[in-house]
Motif scaffolding. Structure first.
Motif, PDB file in Angstrom:
ATOM      1  N   LEU A 140       0.848  -1.188   0.000  1.00  0.00           N
ATOM      2  CA  LEU A 140       0.000   0.000   0.000  1.00  0.00           C
ATOM      3  C   LEU A 140       0.887   1.243   0.000  1.00  0.00           C
ATOM      4  CD1 LEU A 140      -2.661  -1.298   2.520  1.00  0.00           C
ATOM      5  CD2 LEU A 140      -2.958  -0.979   0.064  1.00  0.00           C
ATOM      6  N   THR A 141       1.099   1.799  -1.182  1.00  0.00           N
ATOM      7  CA  THR A 141       1.937   2.977  -1.383  1.00  0.00           C
ATOM      8  C   THR A 141       1.059   4.199  -1.637  1.00  0.00           C
ATOM      9  OG1 THR A 141       2.051   2.605  -3.762  1.00  0.00           O
ATOM     10  CG2 THR A 141       3.721   1.513  -2.399  1.00  0.00           C
ATOM     11  N   THR A 142       1.705   5.363  -1.747  1.00  0.00           N
ATOM     12  CA  THR A 142       0.955   6.574  -2.061  1.00  0.00           C
ATOM     13  C   THR A 142       0.220   6.435  -3.388  1.00  0.00           C
ATOM     14  OG1 THR A 142       2.957   7.513  -3.078  1.00  0.00           O
ATOM     15  CG2 THR A 142       2.517   8.087  -0.794  1.00  0.00           C
ATOM     16  N   GLU A 143       0.845   5.808  -4.360  1.00  0.00           N
ATOM     17  CA  GLU A 143       0.208   5.650  -5.661  1.00  0.00           C
ATOM     18  C   GLU A 143      -1.085   4.859  -5.553  1.00  0.00           C
ATOM     19  OE1 GLU A 143       1.397   4.062 -10.095  1.00  0.00           O
ATOM     20  OE2 GLU A 143       2.222   3.054  -8.360  1.00  0.00           O
ATOM     21  N   MET A 144      -1.061   3.770  -4.774  1.00  0.00           N
ATOM     22  CA  MET A 144      -2.258   2.949  -4.621  1.00  0.00           C
ATOM     23  C   MET A 144      -3.372   3.741  -3.943  1.00  0.00           C
ATOM     24  SD  MET A 144      -1.631   0.146  -6.101  1.00  0.00           S
ATOM     25  CE  MET A 144      -3.184  -0.571  -5.620  1.00  0.00           C
ATOM     26  N   VAL A 145      -3.014   4.527  -2.937  1.00  0.00           N
ATOM     27  CA  VAL A 145      -4.013   5.341  -2.240  1.00  0.00           C
ATOM     28  C   VAL A 145      -4.583   6.400  -3.173  1.00  0.00           C
ATOM     29  CG1 VAL A 145      -4.335   7.057  -0.411  1.00  0.00           C
ATOM     30  CG2 VAL A 145      -3.109   4.928   0.063  1.00  0.00           C
ATOM     31  N   ILE A 146      -3.713   7.119  -3.873  1.00  0.00           N
ATOM     32  CA  ILE A 146      -4.178   8.198  -4.747  1.00  0.00           C
ATOM     33  C   ILE A 146      -5.108   7.662  -5.830  1.00  0.00           C
ATOM     34  CG2 ILE A 146      -3.460   9.931  -6.434  1.00  0.00           C
ATOM     35  CD1 ILE A 146      -0.834  10.175  -4.800  1.00  0.00           C
ATOM     36  N   LYS A 147      -4.730   6.561  -6.461  1.00  0.00           N
ATOM     37  CA  LYS A 147      -5.553   6.034  -7.553  1.00  0.00           C
ATOM     38  C   LYS A 147      -6.885   5.498  -7.042  1.00  0.00           C
ATOM     39  CE  LYS A 147      -2.103   5.250 -11.094  1.00  0.00           C
ATOM     40  NZ  LYS A 147      -1.629   4.367 -12.173  1.00  0.00           N
ATOM     41  N   THR A 148      -6.880   4.881  -5.863  1.00  0.00           N
ATOM     42  CA  THR A 148      -8.152   4.408  -5.292  1.00  0.00           C
ATOM     43  C   THR A 148      -9.076   5.580  -5.003  1.00  0.00           C
ATOM     44  OG1 THR A 148      -7.022   2.494  -4.312  1.00  0.00           O
ATOM     45  CG2 THR A 148      -9.198   3.028  -3.459  1.00  0.00           C
ATOM     46  N   VAL A 149      -8.521   6.651  -4.450  1.00  0.00           N
ATOM     47  CA  VAL A 149      -9.321   7.856  -4.198  1.00  0.00           C
ATOM     48  C   VAL A 149      -9.798   8.459  -5.520  1.00  0.00           C
ATOM     49  CG1 VAL A 149      -9.250  10.205  -3.264  1.00  0.00           C
ATOM     50  CG2 VAL A 149      -8.215   8.317  -1.985  1.00  0.00           C
ATOM     51  N   GLN A 150      -8.909   8.502  -6.528  1.00  0.00           N
ATOM     52  CA  GLN A 150      -9.305   9.007  -7.845  1.00  0.00           C
ATOM     53  C   GLN A 150     -10.502   8.242  -8.387  1.00  0.00           C
ATOM     54  OE1 GLN A 150      -8.218  11.727  -9.207  1.00  0.00           O
ATOM     55  NE2 GLN A 150      -6.075  11.658  -9.797  1.00  0.00           N
ATOM     56  N   MET A 151     -10.539   6.933  -8.151  1.00  0.00           N
ATOM     57  CA  MET A 151     -11.656   6.111  -8.616  1.00  0.00           C
ATOM     58  C   MET A 151     -12.886   6.243  -7.719  1.00  0.00           C
ATOM     59  SD  MET A 151      -9.870   2.593 -10.015  1.00  0.00           S
ATOM     60  CE  MET A 151      -8.762   2.327  -8.640  1.00  0.00           C
ATOM     61  N   GLN A 152     -12.727   6.957  -6.588  1.00  0.00           N
ATOM     62  CA  GLN A 152     -13.797   7.219  -5.622  1.00  0.00           C
ATOM     63  C   GLN A 152     -14.275   5.944  -4.936  1.00  0.00           C
ATOM     64  OE1 GLN A 152     -16.794  10.107  -6.939  1.00  0.00           O
ATOM     65  NE2 GLN A 152     -15.492  10.626  -8.674  1.00  0.00           N
ATOM     66  N   ILE A 153     -13.370   4.974  -4.804  1.00  0.00           N
ATOM     67  CA  ILE A 153     -13.664   3.743  -4.071  1.00  0.00           C
ATOM     68  C   ILE A 153     -13.297   3.970  -2.610  1.00  0.00           C
ATOM     69  CG2 ILE A 153     -13.069   1.302  -3.814  1.00  0.00           C
ATOM     70  CD1 ILE A 153     -12.508   1.261  -6.829  1.00  0.00           C
ATOM     71  N   PRO A 154     -14.197   3.693  -1.657  1.00  0.00           N
ATOM     72  CA  PRO A 154     -13.956   4.082  -0.270  1.00  0.00           C
ATOM     73  C   PRO A 154     -13.095   3.128   0.557  1.00  0.00           C
ATOM     74  CG  PRO A 154     -16.163   3.183  -0.506  1.00  0.00           C
ATOM     75  CD  PRO A 154     -15.581   3.238  -1.884  1.00  0.00           C
ATOM     76  N   VAL A 155     -12.834   1.912   0.051  1.00  0.00           N
ATOM     77  CA  VAL A 155     -12.109   0.909   0.839  1.00  0.00           C
ATOM     78  C   VAL A 155     -10.995   0.304  -0.011  1.00  0.00           C
ATOM     79  CG1 VAL A 155     -12.258  -1.229   2.158  1.00  0.00           C
ATOM     80  CG2 VAL A 155     -14.194   0.364   2.152  1.00  0.00           C
ATOM     81  N   LEU A 156      -9.769   0.296   0.527  1.00  0.00           N
ATOM     82  CA  LEU A 156      -8.611  -0.289  -0.130  1.00  0.00           C
ATOM     83  C   LEU A 156      -8.021  -1.363   0.774  1.00  0.00           C
ATOM     84  CD1 LEU A 156      -6.340  -0.436  -2.265  1.00  0.00           C
ATOM     85  CD2 LEU A 156      -5.274   1.539  -1.139  1.00  0.00           C
ATOM     86  N   VAL A 157      -7.844  -2.565   0.222  1.00  0.00           N
ATOM     87  CA  VAL A 157      -7.381  -3.723   0.991  1.00  0.00           C
ATOM     88  C   VAL A 157      -6.159  -4.324   0.319  1.00  0.00           C
ATOM     89  CG1 VAL A 157      -7.975  -6.021   1.859  1.00  0.00           C
ATOM     90  CG2 VAL A 157      -9.737  -4.249   1.756  1.00  0.00           C
ATOM     91  N   SER A 158      -5.187  -4.746   1.121  1.00  0.00           N
ATOM     92  CA  SER A 158      -4.018  -5.450   0.587  1.00  0.00           C
ATOM     93  C   SER A 158      -3.606  -6.574   1.529  1.00  0.00           C
ATOM     94  CB  SER A 158      -2.839  -4.503   0.403  1.00  0.00           C
ATOM     95  OG  SER A 158      -1.675  -5.220   0.014  1.00  0.00           O
TER      96      SER A 158
END
Length: 293
Positions: free
Chosen positions: A213-231
């Motif tokens: 879970l890097t900054t890129e993964m967080v930014i792109k998930t937010v860009q897609m407007q998905i509220p939950v990111l899991v790894s």
């Protein structure tokens, strides 16, 4: 009819995605193993050449559209009038109803930690603070058990060949779209492009990645407007800070019913109780060694 929960999932036997390579093992005995391919794909937006990326070579239209969306070169209200792919030349052209000159954007590239080509951090951050994630979305901890089982046991290049990253768009306890690529950023972009082209709502979705879970993964998930990111992997401190800033639910080290949440905890419903752990298969455990690389 297939019993698979996936709408789209990897097919490791697809021609062109891997090739057999001969070598020897630690005892000097001959071995043959599948090795994933790398193909250069040049992305055009209208008449402007944007970037050439090393990629697996599948789901190219989705990859291109997702890349442009996540770089803020395409807006959510843009109309795509055509997508042309030339496999021989390794070129994809996305055509839109309105054109914009991106030369200024392309002059400032700050690479992120994504594998292979990487992405332009500055461009990705342009709309970050303006995106409001769905505060009413909820994530049941018990969903991880079913998601882990379905994703970890699905046939994939990740299991058969390694050297690959996987990302999965999920809805509650069901994995929907499973994309792979040599770079995690490409796998994310494929899903972003698929969502845009299929008008898929992000607000009730969960994004699952095999990578860290890097900054890129967080930014792109937010860009897609998905509220939950899991790894199933770990975090970087900067990624945690960004997730908290955006109000993203960030869950890492997810294996079976076990996980660690460092942001957006208010969305989580802790209902897993004493449910049995989902054990990773031996092949998945071996492949997982690449997650932290």
């Amino acid at each position: 009819m297939s019993n698979s929960p996936f709408l789209i999932q990897p097919n490791p036997d697809t021609p062109g995605l891997s090739q057999p390579v001969e070598g020897v093992n630690e005892t000097g005995q001959p071995v043959t193993l599948p090795v994933v391919t790398e193909k250069p794909i040049t992305l055009f937006l209208n008449r402007q050449e944007i970037v050439t990326s090393m990629t697996l070579g599948d789901w190219v239209p989705e990859l291109a559209v997702g890349y442009f969306l996540n770089q803020n070169m395409l807006q959510r209200d843009d109309e795509i009038t055509g997508i042309d792919v030339d496999d021989d030349l390794g070129v994809v052209i996305v055509r839109t109803a309105r054109e914009t000159d991106f030369e200024a954007k392309m002059k400032r590239k700050i690479r992120t930690s994504g594998c292979a080509e990487g992405t332009a951090y500055g461009d990705m951050m342009e709309r970050f603070d303006d995106i409001a994630l769905d505060k009413d979305a909820r994530f049941n901890a018990s969903w991880l058990i079913e998601l882990s089982k379905a994703i970890n046991t699905a046939p994939s290049l990740y299991l058969s060949a390694g050297a690959i990253h996987g990302c999965v768009l999920c809805q509650k306890n069901r994995p929907l779209v499973y994309m792979e690529d040599i770079g995690r950023h490409n796998a994310v972009d494929k899903i972003a492009g698929w969502m845009f082209l299929n008008d898929a709502s992000p607000h009730d979705k969960v994004f699952y990645t095999t990578g860290r879970l890097t900054t890129e993964m967080v930014i792109k998930t937010v860009q897609m407007q998905i509220p939950v990111l899991v790894s199933r992997s770990g975090f970087t401190a900067a990624a945690v800070d960004l997730a908290r800033q955006a109000g993203l639910t960030l869950i890492g080290r997810a294996k079976g019913k076990r996980f660690i949440a460092l942001s957006g905890i208010e969305r989580i419903i802790f209902d897993s109780g004493d449910a049995a752990d989902v054990a990773d298969s031996p092949s998945r455990q071996r492949a997982a060694q690449q997650d932290e690389r």
